[in-house]
Design a protein around this motif. Sequence first.
Motif, short mmCIF file in Angstrom:
data_model
loop_
_atom_site.label_atom_id
_atom_site.label_comp_id
_atom_site.label_asym_id
_atom_site.label_seq_id
_atom_site.Cartn_x
_atom_site.Cartn_y
_atom_site.Cartn_z
N VAL A 48 0.85 -1.19 0.00
CA VAL A 48 0.00 0.00 0.00
C VAL A 48 0.89 1.24 0.00
O VAL A 48 1.70 1.44 0.91
N ASP A 49 0.71 2.07 -1.00
CA ASP A 49 1.46 3.32 -1.09
C ASP A 49 0.58 4.43 -0.53
O ASP A 49 -0.45 4.77 -1.13
N PRO A 50 0.96 5.01 0.61
CA PRO A 50 0.14 6.08 1.20
C PRO A 50 -0.13 7.24 0.25
O PRO A 50 -1.19 7.85 0.30
N THR A 51 0.82 7.53 -0.62
CA THR A 51 0.63 8.62 -1.58
C THR A 51 -0.55 8.33 -2.50
O THR A 51 -1.35 9.22 -2.80
N ASP A 52 -0.69 7.09 -2.92
CA ASP A 52 -1.80 6.71 -3.77
C ASP A 52 -3.15 6.87 -3.07
O ASP A 52 -4.16 7.13 -3.72
N LEU A 53 -3.16 6.72 -1.76
CA LEU A 53 -4.41 6.84 -1.01
C LEU A 53 -4.97 8.25 -1.00
O LEU A 53 -6.18 8.44 -0.91
N VAL A 54 -4.10 9.25 -1.08
CA VAL A 54 -4.55 10.63 -0.99
C VAL A 54 -4.28 11.46 -2.25
O VAL A 54 -4.63 12.64 -2.30
N ALA A 55 -3.68 10.87 -3.25
CA ALA A 55 -3.25 11.61 -4.44
C ALA A 55 -4.40 12.34 -5.14
O ALA A 55 -4.20 13.42 -5.67
N PRO A 58 -8.52 16.63 -3.46
CA PRO A 58 -8.17 18.04 -3.65
C PRO A 58 -7.73 18.69 -2.34
O PRO A 58 -8.31 18.46 -1.29
N GLY A 59 -6.69 19.48 -2.43
CA GLY A 59 -6.23 20.23 -1.28
C GLY A 59 -5.41 19.45 -0.28
O GLY A 59 -5.09 19.95 0.79
N VAL A 60 -5.05 18.21 -0.62
CA VAL A 60 -4.30 17.37 0.31
C VAL A 60 -2.96 17.01 -0.31
O VAL A 60 -2.88 16.60 -1.46
N GLU A 61 -1.91 17.19 0.48
CA GLU A 61 -0.58 16.77 0.06
C GLU A 61 0.02 15.96 1.21
O GLU A 61 0.06 16.43 2.35
N LEU A 62 0.46 14.75 0.92
CA LEU A 62 1.04 13.89 1.94
C LEU A 62 2.43 14.39 2.30
O LEU A 62 3.31 14.49 1.45
N ALA A 63 2.63 14.75 3.56
CA ALA A 63 3.93 15.25 4.02
C ALA A 63 4.78 14.11 4.57
O ALA A 63 5.99 14.09 4.38
N GLN A 64 4.14 13.16 5.25
CA GLN A 64 4.86 12.05 5.85
C GLN A 64 3.86 10.94 6.13
O GLN A 64 2.70 11.20 6.44
N ALA A 65 4.31 9.71 6.04
CA ALA A 65 3.44 8.58 6.34
C ALA A 65 4.23 7.57 7.16
O ALA A 65 5.43 7.41 7.00
#
Length: 97
Positions: A48-55, A58-65
């Motif tokens: 599971v790639d956390p970036t793919d979960l929120v990519a 709108p308005g969300v950028e993953l800073a750290q997982a």
Amino acid sequence: MLEVSEVDALTGAALAHIKADEFMPDEERGHAEAAVREDESEALAYLVDPTDLVAEIPGVELAQASWSSEPVEYDPESMEWDLDEEDGDFDEETDNA
């Protein structure tokens, strides 16, 4: 919360994913395979790639997982698992008669 119902299937999928990663150094591959065999949360982390979960949000950028896990006994009848209540703020009904 996530329940792993088939540990062998999860582990096998993670090992296949690691094997197919052509950019992973051999030393890291060995460590990854050992970690996946030991802990199903490690297997999940490789799949599971956390970036793919929120990519696409709108308005969300993953800073750290990060991942954490612990085995628990799930009892759907327990007040502890009542998802409609606030964390730890549920009142037990008492009979004052």
